[in-house]
Design an enzyme around this catalytic site. Structure first.
Site, mmCIF file in Angstrom:
data_model
loop_
_atom_site.group_PDB
_atom_site.id
_atom_site.type_symbol
_atom_site.label_atom_id
_atom_site.label_comp_id
_atom_site.label_asym_id
_atom_site.label_seq_id
_atom_site.Cartn_x
_atom_site.Cartn_y
_atom_site.Cartn_z
ATOM 1 N N ASP A 1 -63.912 -13.030 45.223
ATOM 2 C CA ASP A 1 -64.382 -12.321 44.031
ATOM 3 C C ASP A 1 -63.182 -11.585 43.425
ATOM 4 O O ASP A 1 -62.839 -10.479 43.846
ATOM 5 C CB ASP A 1 -65.508 -11.354 44.381
ATOM 6 N N TYR B 1 -68.356 -4.399 46.236
ATOM 7 C CA TYR B 1 -69.338 -4.525 45.154
ATOM 8 C C TYR B 1 -69.022 -5.792 44.389
ATOM 9 O O TYR B 1 -67.863 -6.047 44.053
ATOM 10 C CB TYR B 1 -69.255 -3.314 44.222
ATOM 11 N N LYS C 1 -63.317 -9.076 33.674
ATOM 12 C CA LYS C 1 -62.448 -7.970 33.245
ATOM 13 C C LYS C 1 -61.221 -8.451 32.449
ATOM 14 O O LYS C 1 -61.328 -8.747 31.260
ATOM 15 C CB LYS C 1 -62.056 -7.127 34.459
HETATM 16 P P1 KE4 Z 1 -69.722 -6.741 35.809
HETATM 17 O O1 KE4 Z 1 -71.097 -7.379 35.937
HETATM 18 O O2 KE4 Z 1 -69.768 -5.229 35.822
HETATM 19 O O3 KE4 Z 1 -68.922 -7.310 34.623
HETATM 20 O O4 KE4 Z 1 -68.874 -7.183 37.091
HETATM 21 C C1 KE4 Z 1 -69.394 -6.942 38.365
HETATM 22 C C2 KE4 Z 1 -68.251 -6.893 39.377
HETATM 23 C C3 KE4 Z 1 -68.071 -7.978 40.224
HETATM 24 N N1 KE4 Z 1 -67.076 -7.994 41.147
HETATM 25 C C4 KE4 Z 1 -66.214 -6.952 41.258
HETATM 26 C C5 KE4 Z 1 -65.127 -7.011 42.289
HETATM 27 C C6 KE4 Z 1 -66.353 -5.816 40.412
HETATM 28 O O5 KE4 Z 1 -65.478 -4.782 40.531
HETATM 29 C C7 KE4 Z 1 -67.384 -5.783 39.453
HETATM 30 C C8 KE4 Z 1 -67.610 -4.596 38.530
HETATM 31 N N2 KE4 Z 1 -66.785 -3.455 38.772
HETATM 32 C C9 KE4 Z 1 -67.331 -2.161 38.351
HETATM 33 C C10 KE4 Z 1 -66.255 -1.095 38.591
HETATM 34 N N3 KE4 Z 1 -66.069 -0.812 39.946
HETATM 35 C C11 KE4 Z 1 -67.799 -2.161 36.942
HETATM 36 C C12 KE4 Z 1 -68.061 -0.796 36.361
HETATM 37 C C13 KE4 Z 1 -69.534 -0.555 36.156
HETATM 38 O O6 KE4 Z 1 -70.343 -0.969 37.000
HETATM 39 O O7 KE4 Z 1 -69.856 0.086 35.118
#
Ligand code: KE4
Length: 429
Positions: free
Chosen positions: A237, A142, A265
């Protein structure tokens, strides 16, 4: 009704599903989401006043623990000077300089407000730099919710069993080529057939969105060699792994120099801050220098940058990652020992400050392995732990996170609770 239940009902009146991000809805584990009111160190308190040991940590950002004094003080100090200017500030230079110093692969960096913005921008930049359209990603990974990336993705999509989202035009999805994670022959075959059309590979170098799955060394080498050989870019990523698995991130653990890296994060310390960066010749294609447009009203927000700088300062202290990794391994060693003592299919692994728990006989190697996990068992375990005051990610397809504030006694308390929960669940019948 509990206060959490009342709030969840109220939330659903004007917020779709009652949440602002799907994974928070407890959709796959069932039950009522906990509405958090306060966090301190390794603990969070919900609207009913119940305390939990927190292993979600806002999905990774809170590597120092909740409300770390240095971060709060930095945020308060910055906020007193104003929240946002829409103009450059010196603090943004400080953060850019620090990120480039900490990650040698990053020669230039642009700050944004979310991981999605970071990956979306990195992909547009890779396409603009190479003049190619095809993007390679891996099943179960993801990378945020940009259209190109919602194809056989992980995290919430996997949690709700819809790996590809509605609303993504076929024309867009058709440029995203999805392969099994850790499958070198499939990668070699794809590049042999389509190498000249591929703009980039985007990969979670340690996958955390199909639960934790580690990239095999041969897979890592193949990605770097094939992209170089065919003039495509390698995008690491590291939104989740960045400054979570180690001070040099996953690329440091792997000894790999990606062309572009995305971060998020941890670098925001809990505030909306992310980044993408890499080779100067690629970044030079970005507006206002070059033809690839990317922008953001709150990009490099001074309050978020203050939280990020304070966080990165703390994790750079000697011994920080050794301590964090040791405590995380203490947790996963404990889970493995409990699985053996109780003769149940339970295993766990950690990389730096992140971990995976699997209701399976062995550590997963790819998405297909993860799908073999016993979800029913995980869901029962999740609720048993939640009721006992341990807050795990509400999905069998998410990694967990330990913070520096999780002292060894907190880890030991977690493991003794885990032992009771599993003994009760597996041997009560
Ligand atoms: P955000 O747009 O949620 O800040 O980041 C997206 C993203 C991009 N790349 C990786 C490897 C990620 O894990 C994420 C976001 N992770 C999720 C948790 N697995 C965020 C939690 C959520 O979607 O509420």
């Amino acid at each position: 009704m509990t206060k959490n239940e009342t709030l969840f009902l109220r939330a659903q009146r004007h917020i779709p599903g009652g949440v602002n991000s799907p994974v928070r809805a407890f959709g796959s584990v069932g039950g009522t989401p906990r509405f958090m009111v306060r966090g301190e160190g390794p603990y969070v308190w919900d609207a009913d006043g119940k305390r939990y040991i927190d292993y979600v940590g806002s999905w990774g950002p809170l590597i120092l623990g909740h409300a770390h004094p240095a971060v709060i003080e930095a945020v308060e100090r910055a906020a007193r000077n104003g929240l946002s200017f829409g103009a450059p500030t010196e603090a943004e230079i400080d953060l850019a300089d620090l990120l480039c110093e900490m990650l040698p692969s990053i020669e230039q960096v642009r700050l944004v407000s979310s991981g999605t913005e970071a990956t979306m921008s990195a992909i547009r930049l890779a396409r603009g730099f190479t003049g190619r359209n095809k993007l390679v990603k891996f099943e179960g990974c993801y990378h945020g919710h940009a259209d190109s990336l919602l194809v056989k993705a992980g995290s919430g999509l996997l949690t709700f069993g819809n790996p590809s989202s509605a609303g993504v035009p076929d024309a867009v999805a058709s440029d995203t080529l999805v392969l099994p994670y850790n499958d070198v022959p499939a990668l070699e075959a794809l590049f042999a057939a389509n190498g000249s059309e591929i703009a980039a590979i985007i990969v979670e170098p340690v996958a955390g969105n199909m639960n934790l799955v580690q990239a095999a060394p041969e897979f890592i080498c193949a990605m770097r060699q094939l992209t170089q050989q065919h003039g495509a870019l390698l995008i690491y990523d590291e939104v989740m792994t960045g400054f979570r698995v180690g001070l040099s991130c996953a690329q440091g653990l792997h000894g790999i120099t990606p062309d572009l890296t995305t971060l998020g994060k941890v670098i925001g310390g809990g505030m909306p801050l992310a980044a993408f960066g890499g080779r100067a010749d690629i970044m030079a294609k970005l507006a206002p220098l070059g033809p690839v447009y990317q922008a953001g009203t709150l990009s490099g927000n001074p309050v978020a940058v203050a939280a990020g700088l304070a966080t990165l300062h703390e994790i750079s202290k000697p011994g920080f990652f050794e301590g964090l990794s040791n405590k995380t391994r203490q947790l996963t060693d404990g889970f493995n020992a409990i699985g053996q003592e109780l003769h149940i299919p339970l295993c766990a692994q950690s990389v730096g400050g992140m971990f995976g728990i699997y209701f399976a006989d062995q550590i997963p190697y790819n998405y297909a392995d993860v799908m073999q996990n016993d979800r029913r068992r995980f869901n029962a375990f999740f609720h048993g732990m939640l009721n006992a005051g341990i807050y795990l990610a509400p999905s069998a397809f998410e990694a967990g996170f330990v913070s520096a504030s999780h002292e060894r006694a907190v880890i030991e308390e977690t493991l003794s609770i885990c032992s009771v929960v599993l003994a009760t669940q597996y041997h009560s019948k």
